[in-house]
Design a protein around this motif. Structure first.
Motif, PDB file in Angstrom:
ATOM      1  N   THR A 191      22.754  17.341  68.834  1.00 29.06           N
ATOM      2  CA  THR A 191      22.240  18.652  69.243  1.00 29.06           C
ATOM      3  C   THR A 191      21.149  19.081  68.271  1.00 29.06           C
ATOM      4  OG1 THR A 191      24.362  19.312  70.198  1.00 29.06           O
ATOM      5  CG2 THR A 191      22.806  21.071  69.685  1.00 29.06           C
ATOM      6  N   LEU A 193      17.737  22.039  67.682  1.00 26.66           N
ATOM      7  CA  LEU A 193      17.039  23.243  68.103  1.00 26.66           C
ATOM      8  C   LEU A 193      15.584  22.908  68.390  1.00 26.66           C
ATOM      9  CD1 LEU A 193      18.440  25.782  65.496  1.00 26.66           C
ATOM     10  CD2 LEU A 193      19.069  25.594  67.912  1.00 26.66           C
ATOM     11  N   PHE A 194      15.083  23.437  69.486  1.00 27.84           N
ATOM     12  CA  PHE A 194      13.685  23.180  69.814  1.00 27.84           C
ATOM     13  C   PHE A 194      12.767  23.768  68.743  1.00 27.84           C
ATOM     14  CE2 PHE A 194       9.753  24.713  71.839  1.00 27.84           C
ATOM     15  CZ  PHE A 194       9.169  23.485  72.051  1.00 27.84           C
ATOM     16  N   THR A 454      21.237  17.002  73.207  1.00 27.05           N
ATOM     17  CA  THR A 454      21.044  18.362  73.722  1.00 27.05           C
ATOM     18  C   THR A 454      19.966  19.045  72.901  1.00 27.05           C
ATOM     19  OG1 THR A 454      23.326  18.588  74.494  1.00 27.05           O
ATOM     20  CG2 THR A 454      22.105  20.618  74.090  1.00 27.05           C
ATOM     21  N   VAL A 455      18.964  19.593  73.588  1.00 29.09           N
ATOM     22  CA  VAL A 455      17.907  20.365  72.938  1.00 29.09           C
ATOM     23  C   VAL A 455      18.074  21.813  73.378  1.00 29.09           C
ATOM     24  CG1 VAL A 455      15.432  20.658  72.607  1.00 29.09           C
ATOM     25  CG2 VAL A 455      16.382  18.366  72.951  1.00 29.09           C
ATOM     26  N   LEU A 456      18.299  22.694  72.414  1.00 29.40           N
ATOM     27  CA  LEU A 456      18.518  24.109  72.704  1.00 29.40           C
ATOM     28  C   LEU A 456      17.199  24.859  72.649  1.00 29.40           C
ATOM     29  CD1 LEU A 456      21.723  24.683  70.534  1.00 29.40           C
ATOM     30  CD2 LEU A 456      21.585  24.115  72.963  1.00 29.40           C
ATOM     31  N   GLY A 457      16.919  25.623  73.723  1.00 25.64           N
ATOM     32  CA  GLY A 457      15.733  26.461  73.739  1.00 25.64           C
ATOM     33  C   GLY A 457      14.444  25.720  73.972  1.00 25.64           C
ATOM     34  N   SER A 458      14.489  24.597  74.717  1.00 34.70           N
ATOM     35  CA  SER A 458      13.262  23.842  75.003  1.00 34.70           C
ATOM     36  C   SER A 458      12.443  24.568  76.068  1.00 34.70           C
ATOM     37  CB  SER A 458      13.621  22.452  75.510  1.00 34.70           C
ATOM     38  OG  SER A 458      13.958  22.494  76.886  1.00 34.70           O
ATOM     39  N   GLY A 461      14.381  25.052  79.030  1.00 32.91           N
ATOM     40  CA  GLY A 461      15.686  25.648  78.788  1.00 32.91           C
ATOM     41  C   GLY A 461      16.535  24.730  77.927  1.00 32.91           C
ATOM     42  N   ASP A 462      17.839  24.941  77.919  1.00 29.06           N
ATOM     43  CA  ASP A 462      18.746  24.058  77.210  1.00 29.06           C
ATOM     44  C   ASP A 462      18.872  22.759  78.009  1.00 29.06           C
ATOM     45  OD1 ASP A 462      19.065  26.061  75.398  1.00 29.06           O
ATOM     46  OD2 ASP A 462      21.084  26.625  76.037  1.00 29.06           O
ATOM     47  N   VAL A 463      18.496  21.657  77.386  1.00 26.76           N
ATOM     48  CA  VAL A 463      18.431  20.373  78.075  1.00 26.76           C
ATOM     49  C   VAL A 463      19.450  19.421  77.462  1.00 26.76           C
ATOM     50  CG1 VAL A 463      17.010  18.352  78.548  1.00 26.76           C
ATOM     51  CG2 VAL A 463      16.012  20.635  78.682  1.00 26.76           C
ATOM     52  N   THR A 464      20.294  18.845  78.299  1.00 28.41           N
ATOM     53  CA  THR A 464      21.207  17.788  77.871  1.00 28.41           C
ATOM     54  C   THR A 464      20.936  16.562  78.734  1.00 28.41           C
ATOM     55  OG1 THR A 464      22.931  19.318  77.164  1.00 28.41           O
ATOM     56  CG2 THR A 464      23.606  17.060  77.632  1.00 28.41           C
TER      57      THR A 464
END
Length: 504
Positions: A191, A193-194, A454-458, A461-464
């Motif tokens: 995980t 953060l963008f 998982t990228v949060l705040g891309s 949006g949140d991408v998994t």
């Protein structure tokens, strides 16, 4: 950030040279490397003057950053030792060492993880590290999915492990410490953060879509039967034999959307059949139970009767699976002029056994001396026009009435059945549904690989999504970089390899 680079001889028994960031003048343009999401080392690159370093062909490369292993591999094609120019030095991952190591002629049966442990314990190259706990679930003792037979005499170890991994539907590789792993549990999802990181959309890889995969188990007669069976009946009439291709199919839930199908061959060396035992014959054989007791030292003896004296049979209703062949181990002695023994095998789709829809083949068993056992293995798929499998029968008998010159001892009768689990595992391994929004994120740090990211705040949006590849760099202008490709590598694997080789 501090780095350390070791060059070893090809067997990793002698350390040739160690370079360190604080003292090295031979390497000044940094390093790039790639890992698969499962941690397998793929490739690594730097620039060197080999007239200064004298790196030999197939030198083992060990690379660390801040004391942590980051790559292990083999420098397959180094520059000339007389070259005064700064040239690319490329290392392939540790699987390269397994590519040039060969299997012996051992035949395996049982759990796949047990097979892999035996192969590596005996044959793993010394430059690599083998640990039983890196095979399977970490206990070092779990057997893994079962195979009735695995036999790839003198194939290389990389190919053998590839085929075993297909049959067990697991992944494998050589990690950054030079350790061989096979089927180990996946790493925890990554995980990040963008946070305004460099972000790039990739093209969807739709060409690789497979939503239905069929694996061929058998498509022709095999064994000592030559040509077509002697008799083939369809609707009670004798017709030319048309062997049916027996397949097993796996289907993805998205198949109605994509309708993308492929047919696969069985992995090399992997038998998609397993052995089962029929019941002993009720008549015609003395000590009949010893023909199916899994003990090749015991036997039953065919009685001196007319016609076919004994038969072994499995029906569809017994729940043992679809029979496609048989193996008979016997000892046949006969004096000169003896009448001999006839073996008949029948694959039938009519439960009454009326030969309305059946393929039937016969052969004479070759004789030997009183100390020799022979084994015949026969494969007989049904005719393509037959209905569903109903029974499979093997019959043995004297060719003439009460022949005193012939003795047949039957040491074993085994039927060969489609291995449903192994076949479906191979088929499932080919399924692939394209990720609809593949992307690439660049991180200003080194992060360990993981199959899921998982990228949060891309920007999306949140991408998994499933990770496809991890690109790393340790360069003068940008000391630490991890590029994570999510959902796709951006292009085909071959194109990615070529592009990476020509990039700086």
């Amino acid at each position: 950030m501090a780095w350390e680079l070791e060059f070893w001889n090809p067997t990793r028994t002698a350390l040739l040279r160690t370079l360190r960031s604080e003292t090295s003048i031979e390497v000044d343009e940094g390093f790039t490397w790639q890992l698969d999401p499962n941690g397998n080392c793929r490739q690594w690159k730097t620039k060197i003057r080999n007239d200064q370093l004298d790196v030999p062909p197939r030198a083992v490369v060990v690379f660390r950053v801040d004391g942590k292993p980051r790559f292990f591999g083999v420098a397959v094609d180094p520059p000339s030792v007389n070259s005064p120019d700064s040239e690319d030095l490329v290392a392939l991952g540790g699987r390269e060492l397994l590519r040039v190591a060969l299997l012996d002629g051992r035949v395996y049966a049982g759990g796949v993880f047990t097979m892999v442990r035996d192969i590596l314990a005996r044959l793993c190259p010394g430059a690599l590290t083998y640990s039983a706990t890196l095979i399977g679930n970490g206990t070092g003792t779990d057997a893994g999915p079962s195979l009735d037979t695995f036999y790839m005499p003198h194939a290389n170890l990389e190919s053998a492990l590839d085929e075993l991994a297909k049959s067990a539907q697991v992944n494998w590789g050589v990690d950054v410490q030079g350790r061989v792993f096979f089927g180990r549990p996946a790493a925890q999802p990554l995980t990040v953060l963008f946070d305004s990181q460099d972000w790039r959309r990739l093209r969807v890889q739709g060409r690789e879509t497979v939503t239905r995969a069929s694996v061929r188990v058998i498509s022709s007669v095999g064994g000592l039967i030559e040509g077509a069976p002697g008799w083939n009946y369809v609707a009670g009439k004798s017709v030319p034999y048309l062997p049916k291709t027996v397949i097993r199919t796996a289907e993805h839930a998205e198949h109605p959307t994509y309708k993308a199908s492929v047919t696969l061959s069985a992995p090399d060396g992997v038998a998609l059949v397993k052995s089962v035992k029929p019941l002993p014959p009720s008549s015609g054989v003395d000590s009949a139970a010893e023909t199916v007791d899994d003990d090749l030292t015991t036997f039953g003896t065919l009685q001196k009767t007319s016609g076919f004296g004994a038969s072994w049979r499995i029906s569809a209703g017994e729940g043992k699976g679809q029979v496609i062949g048989a193996r008979v181990t016997y000892q046949l002695t006969q004096a000169e002029g003896g009448a001999g023994i006839r073996l008949t095998v029948e694959q039938n789709s009519v439960s009454s056994g009326s030969w309305r829809d059946s393929a039937i083949a016969t052969l004479d068993l070759p004789a030997g001396d009183s100390s020799t056992t022979n084994t015949v293995t026969l494969l007989l798929p049904p005719d393509a026009r037959h209905g569903a499998f109903q029974f499979f029968k093997v019959e043995l008998g004297h060719k003439k009435l009460n022949d005193a010159n012939t003795t047949l001892r039957i040491h074993d009768v085994t039927f060969l059945v489609v291995d449903e689990d192994a076949a479906l595992n191979v088929a499932r391994g080919a399924l692939y549904v394209p990720y609809s929004a593949p992307a690439e994120i660049t991180l200003d740090e080194l992060r360990d690989p993981s199959p899921m990211v998982t990228v949060l705040g891309s920007p999306q949006g949140d991408v998994t999504g499933p990770a496809a590849l991890f690109d790393y760099a340790h360069l003068p202008g940008r000391p630490l970089t991890t590029i994570v490709k999510i959902g796709a590598g951006g292009q085909s694997e071959t194109a990615r390899e070529v592009q990476w080789m020509v990039k700086s």
